[in-house]
Design a protein around this motif. Structure first.
Motif, short mmCIF file in Angstrom:
data_model
loop_
_atom_site.label_atom_id
_atom_site.label_comp_id
_atom_site.label_asym_id
_atom_site.label_seq_id
_atom_site.Cartn_x
_atom_site.Cartn_y
_atom_site.Cartn_z
N THR A 143 -31.58 26.60 -14.95
CA THR A 143 -30.53 26.16 -13.85
C THR A 143 -29.14 26.09 -14.39
O THR A 143 -28.24 26.35 -13.76
CB THR A 143 -31.00 24.49 -13.46
OG1 THR A 143 -32.26 24.65 -12.82
CG2 THR A 143 -29.95 24.05 -12.58
N TYR A 185 -35.52 36.47 -3.41
CA TYR A 185 -35.47 35.13 -3.70
C TYR A 185 -36.32 34.32 -3.02
O TYR A 185 -37.24 33.47 -3.46
CB TYR A 185 -33.96 34.43 -3.54
CG TYR A 185 -32.88 35.15 -4.07
CD1 TYR A 185 -32.67 35.13 -5.41
CD2 TYR A 185 -32.07 35.70 -3.20
CE1 TYR A 185 -31.47 35.70 -5.85
CE2 TYR A 185 -30.78 36.29 -3.73
CZ TYR A 185 -30.55 36.03 -5.25
OH TYR A 185 -29.35 36.80 -5.84
N SER A 186 -36.53 34.67 -1.66
CA SER A 186 -37.47 33.94 -0.83
C SER A 186 -38.87 33.99 -1.40
O SER A 186 -39.84 33.33 -1.17
CB SER A 186 -37.29 34.29 0.49
OG SER A 186 -35.76 33.96 1.17
N LEU A 189 -39.64 31.86 -4.48
CA LEU A 189 -39.73 30.59 -4.00
C LEU A 189 -41.07 30.28 -3.31
O LEU A 189 -41.78 29.41 -3.63
CB LEU A 189 -38.56 30.16 -3.39
CG LEU A 189 -37.17 30.34 -3.97
CD1 LEU A 189 -36.11 29.85 -3.02
CD2 LEU A 189 -37.20 29.04 -5.17
N GLY A 198 -37.34 26.50 -9.54
CA GLY A 198 -36.83 26.77 -8.11
C GLY A 198 -35.38 26.42 -7.91
O GLY A 198 -34.63 26.96 -7.10
N THR A 199 -34.77 25.28 -8.72
CA THR A 199 -33.26 24.88 -8.40
C THR A 199 -32.55 26.33 -9.02
O THR A 199 -31.45 26.58 -8.15
CB THR A 199 -32.91 23.72 -9.33
OG1 THR A 199 -33.72 22.62 -8.87
CG2 THR A 199 -31.63 23.27 -9.27
N ILE A 201 -33.29 29.49 -8.82
CA ILE A 201 -33.42 30.47 -7.87
C ILE A 201 -32.50 30.07 -6.66
O ILE A 201 -31.98 31.11 -6.17
CB ILE A 201 -34.92 30.49 -7.49
CG1 ILE A 201 -35.86 31.08 -8.69
CG2 ILE A 201 -35.04 31.81 -6.51
CD1 ILE A 201 -35.41 32.53 -9.11
N ALA A 202 -32.55 28.77 -6.22
CA ALA A 202 -31.84 28.67 -5.08
C ALA A 202 -30.37 28.58 -5.51
O ALA A 202 -29.60 29.12 -4.67
CB ALA A 202 -32.35 27.03 -4.56
N LEU A 203 -29.90 28.14 -6.61
CA LEU A 203 -28.42 28.63 -6.94
C LEU A 203 -28.15 29.75 -6.86
O LEU A 203 -27.17 30.09 -6.43
CB LEU A 203 -28.24 27.92 -7.89
CG LEU A 203 -27.73 26.55 -8.47
CD1 LEU A 203 -27.70 26.24 -9.88
CD2 LEU A 203 -26.47 26.47 -7.71
N LYS A 205 -29.55 32.50 -5.17
CA LYS A 205 -29.60 32.76 -3.77
C LYS A 205 -28.71 32.46 -2.87
O LYS A 205 -27.86 33.28 -2.24
CB LYS A 205 -30.82 32.12 -3.08
CG LYS A 205 -31.20 32.53 -1.72
CD LYS A 205 -32.62 32.01 -1.27
CE LYS A 205 -33.05 32.58 0.27
NZ LYS A 205 -31.98 32.09 1.30
N ASP A 206 -28.27 31.15 -3.23
CA ASP A 206 -26.97 30.58 -2.35
C ASP A 206 -25.61 31.22 -2.70
O ASP A 206 -24.61 31.37 -1.92
CB ASP A 206 -26.72 29.09 -2.61
CG ASP A 206 -27.78 28.36 -1.95
OD1 ASP A 206 -28.51 28.91 -1.06
OD2 ASP A 206 -27.86 27.11 -2.26
N GLU A 237 -31.15 39.37 -2.96
CA GLU A 237 -31.34 39.17 -1.37
C GLU A 237 -31.93 39.89 -0.72
O GLU A 237 -32.72 39.91 0.37
CB GLU A 237 -29.88 38.69 -1.08
CG GLU A 237 -29.96 38.15 0.47
CD GLU A 237 -30.76 37.05 0.58
OE1 GLU A 237 -31.60 36.89 1.36
OE2 GLU A 237 -30.45 35.87 0.03
#
Length: 242
Positions: A143, A185-186, A189, A198-199, A201-203, A205-206, A237
């Motif tokens: 992260t 990314y999706s 997850l 997961g955090t 990956i989400a960062l 992705k965002d 993405e």
């Protein structure tokens, strides 16, 4: 082949520094990593590095053994700083300008993490090593790598591991595990693939930061990855799942 990236962030696991040892730091392994980073720097690429600490102490294991989780995580952060200092020394010994910044203040041995200063060091062609994780318990160095990549405007996050990329199952226990060449990314997850937590990956992705996972133990792979060769697994993405 021309440079694909100008500014990158490299995530090194603590285990990567062990080499073939069962624990600790293998000086020969660190020296080899330092030489590969030097080769990359000679191409005019700006590089920041986040180092893990699992070769010395892993907070989640300490917590599982009965330690207070926050205390265990802080000890793990100190382990990352030891690894960062070791890598810094190896780089400077071969003439690579390096700055270390820590999320936990340690003014006698490193600069505090200051985003603008880190970016300025990169612009001056210095390797910047981030130690101490994010400075917060309950967050992984994966992260931290995603966070720092976003903060310094890195074009890509490289995760150097002991395997060739991302598999659909553990290749150590399943000889028929499938190696993915690209993923979204999706999908990572949704399938809970063990790329990063997961955090992280989400960062990514965002902030639309692609992740490339590759095998550090193959000599020259850091340079190959940075120069845009197709190795390991790319997560992004618009990547096709293959």
């Amino acid at each position: 082949m021309g440079n694909t990236y100008k500014r990158v962030l490299l995530k090194l696991s603590g285990e990567a520094l062990m080499g073939d040892l069962a624990y600790g730091i293998d000086p020969a392994m660190v020296d080899g990593i330092a030489q590969e980073i030097s080769d990359v720097m000679q191409q005019g690429i700006e590089m920041a590095i986040v180092v893990g600490g699992g070769n010395l102490f892993r907070g989640i294991r300490g917590a599982a053994a009965g330690m207070d989780r926050a205390t265990a995580d802080y000890i793990g952060m100190l382990a990352t700083i030891m690894n960062a200092m070791t890598l810094q020394e190896a780089l400077e010994r071969i003439g690579v300008p390096t700055r270390m910044q820590t999320a936990i203040s340690m003014q006698e041995i490193a600069e505090p993490y200051i985003r603008r200063r880190a970016i300025r060091h990169l612009e001056k062609n210095r390797v910047v090593i981030f130690g101490g994780g994010s400075g917060n318990p309950f967050f992984t160095t994966d992260t931290t790598a995603a966070l720092r990549a976003a903060e310094i405007n890195a074009e890509v996050l490289f995760k150097a591991t002991k395997v060739d990329g991302v598999y659909d199952s553990d290749p150590v226990t399943n000889p028929n595990a499938k190696l993915y060449r690209s993923l979204t990314y999706s999908h990572v997850l949704a399938e809970d693939l063990k790329v990063m937590d997961g955090t992280a990956i989400a960062l990514c992705k965002d902030n639309n930061i692609p992740i490339m996972v590759f095998n550090l133990s193959v000599s020259g792979n850091i340079r190959r990855a940075v120069m845009g060769e197709s190795i390991g697994t790319i997560v992004g993405e618009s990547c096709e799942i293959r």
